[in-house]
Motif scaffolding. Structure first.
Motif, PDB file in Angstrom:
ATOM      1  N   LEU A 133     -32.966 -11.302   3.391  1.00 44.11           N
ATOM      2  CA  LEU A 133     -33.801 -10.782   2.315  1.00 44.11           C
ATOM      3  C   LEU A 133     -33.282 -11.266   0.960  1.00 44.11           C
ATOM      4  O   LEU A 133     -32.100 -11.107   0.640  1.00 44.11           O
ATOM      5  N   PRO A 134     -34.156 -11.875   0.155  1.00 46.70           N
ATOM      6  CA  PRO A 134     -33.735 -12.362  -1.174  1.00 46.70           C
ATOM      7  C   PRO A 134     -33.160 -11.262  -2.049  1.00 46.70           C
ATOM      8  O   PRO A 134     -32.412 -11.524  -2.973  1.00 46.70           O
ATOM      9  N   SER A 135     -33.511  -9.996  -1.770  1.00 44.83           N
ATOM     10  CA  SER A 135     -33.030  -8.894  -2.599  1.00 44.83           C
ATOM     11  C   SER A 135     -31.545  -8.614  -2.382  1.00 44.83           C
ATOM     12  O   SER A 135     -30.908  -7.967  -3.199  1.00 44.83           O
ATOM     13  N   ASN A 136     -30.998  -9.084  -1.262  1.00 45.24           N
ATOM     14  CA  ASN A 136     -29.566  -8.891  -1.007  1.00 45.24           C
ATOM     15  C   ASN A 136     -28.743  -9.771  -1.935  1.00 45.24           C
ATOM     16  O   ASN A 136     -29.185 -10.861  -2.319  1.00 45.24           O
ATOM     17  N   PRO A 137     -27.542  -9.335  -2.313  1.00 49.09           N
ATOM     18  CA  PRO A 137     -26.657 -10.196  -3.101  1.00 49.09           C
ATOM     19  C   PRO A 137     -26.429 -11.524  -2.378  1.00 49.09           C
ATOM     20  O   PRO A 137     -26.446 -11.577  -1.138  1.00 49.09           O
ATOM     21  N   GLN A 154     -26.108 -12.528   1.699  1.00 44.79           N
ATOM     22  CA  GLN A 154     -26.969 -13.508   2.356  1.00 44.79           C
ATOM     23  C   GLN A 154     -26.126 -14.603   3.015  1.00 44.79           C
ATOM     24  O   GLN A 154     -26.419 -15.036   4.133  1.00 44.79           O
TER      25      GLN A 154
END
Length: 399
Positions: free
Chosen positions: A112-116, A120
């Motif tokens: 998920l792009p929202s993860n730091p 990732q």
């Protein structure tokens, strides 16, 4: 203490290792020699090239592989960029893996792009060290870890130097590796029981090309023109030496093959000699720990390695597991009974379902929820009596 099975382990690694020295690898040979000492080149990691030692005695093989890959990527960054910039390294490693992704690199869809970025990258590295989606095959092939992880290092170096990866770079590197390993095995004076497993390991480790025995018949037919830098050549020589090793020696005919290969690569004889000596010394010292030098039965490999892994996971999560087990009197009773008699079909079903429910609540035990994971439940049950002697005694007394 760093734990590569828990989110945040990359940030914790950098926090524990700081401050970093400004003494960077002096040359490709220096960088390669330091990396080779860790066992990373051979897919059997015994140490990390870090300034502060990291104890790995109680780690799972996949955890060792993940930290080994991360640190070798970072050492590559230090060598090329002459910098210890943590954030820039993580960003470049993350972007690199997005660019290099093969068709089988499906985890990118799950990140998920929202993860730091560091989280990732953890997920990407976790996927990268895997060699198969099938649980049993994965445990077999990962016994020596993904043997071709150093190919990632070669590609990362290209990325850092050029800002991109040459077209089909990883595919061509794999093709060279397959040709050299296949030709090395064909040139051996005697066929070893380990050869089939080594070939299987390489087959399970390639990502960009379908493995097939090389059509190259002689070393003169070997096309090495794609290899441009010293790291690539050192790696190919060591893989050839690993393929030729058997009975704690390399025969004269096999030495001739290595010298001829070295000449074709433009490598000095002194480096070939050091490669032979190191491969002999490394395998001789660690042969008992390297499964494909000990047993040709993949089922036994799977059982032995998995038993060790389950033991580590249970010990790490002992308090949580005791708490969850103690909340189910029926499960405790049935597990106690299983130590004295065979449970009937219905009792086994209850044990299985209740244990799987517990595994859902303990993140580190989700291995039992993966496809094929229920095959491991008997191993979990085997360890529970040792973990809960008092509870089992109480249940026994209530019979």
């Amino acid at each position: 203490m760093i734990n590569p099975s828990i989110h945040g382990w990359i940030d914790k690694f950098f926090m524990e290792q700081k401050p970093f020295s400004d003494l960077f690898p002096a040359s490709e040979l220096d960088f390669y020699t330091r990396t080779r000492k860790t066992g990373f080149i051979f897919g059997h990691i015994i140490d990390f090239d870090t300034e502060k030692p990291i104890a790995i005695d109680a780690w799972l093989p996949i955890e060792v592989s993940k930290l080994g890959l991360l640190n070798t990527l970072f050492q590559t960054y230090r060598f090329v960029k002459k910098s210890n910039h943590q954030e820039d390294f993580i960003l470049k490693a993350h972007t690199f893996y997005k660019e290099i992704k093969p068709k089988s690199f499906n985890l990118l869809k799950k990140v998920l792009p929202s993860n730091p970025i560091s989280i990732q990258l953890e997920e990407l590295i976790h996927e990268r060290v895997q060699t198969s989606d099938d649980l049993i095959n994965k445990n077999f092939s990962n016994l020596v870890t993904n043997a071709l992880l150093f190919a990632d290092i070669l590609a990362f170096k290209q990325y850092l130097e050029k800002g991109t990866i040459p077209e089909k770079y990883s595919l061509r590197i794999e093709e060279v590796i397959i040709s050299v390993v296949s030709l090395s095995l064909k040139s051996k004076t005697g066929i070893s029981v380990h050869d089939e497993l080594l070939q299987k390991l390489v087959e399970n480790s390639v990502r960009y090309t379908k493995y097939s025995s090389s059509k190259t018949k002689t070393i003169d037919d070997l096309d090495l023109s794609y290899l441009e830098n010293a790291l690539e050549k050192y790696y190919v020589i060591d893989l050839a030496g690993l393929s030729l090793w058997s009975d704690e020696k390399v025969e004269n005919e096999e030495r001739y093959f290595l010298y001829t290969l070295g000449k074709k690569l433009g490598i000095e004889e002194a480096i070939i000699l050091k490669s032979i000596d190191f491969v002999n010394g490394f395998i001789s010292a660690h042969k008992d720990e390297i499964p494909y030098f000990n047993d040709v039965n993949p089922v036994k490999h799977f059982y032995d390695q998995t038993t060790e892994n389950v033991s580590v996971l249970i010990n790490r999560n002992k308090k949580r597991l005791i708490k969850e087990l103690s909340q189910s009197k029926e499960l405790m009773y049935l597990l106690a009974q299983s130590t004295k008699r065979d449970l009937d079909k219905e009792e086994k079903r209850k044990v299985k379902n209740q244990l799987l429910d517990i595994c859902k609540s303990v993140p580190s035990l989700t291995i039992f929820l993966l496809p094929g994971g229920t095959l491991l439940l008997p191993l979990l049950i085997k360890f529970i009596p040792k973990m809960l002697p008092s509870a089992f005694n109480e249940n026994s007394e209530n019979d």
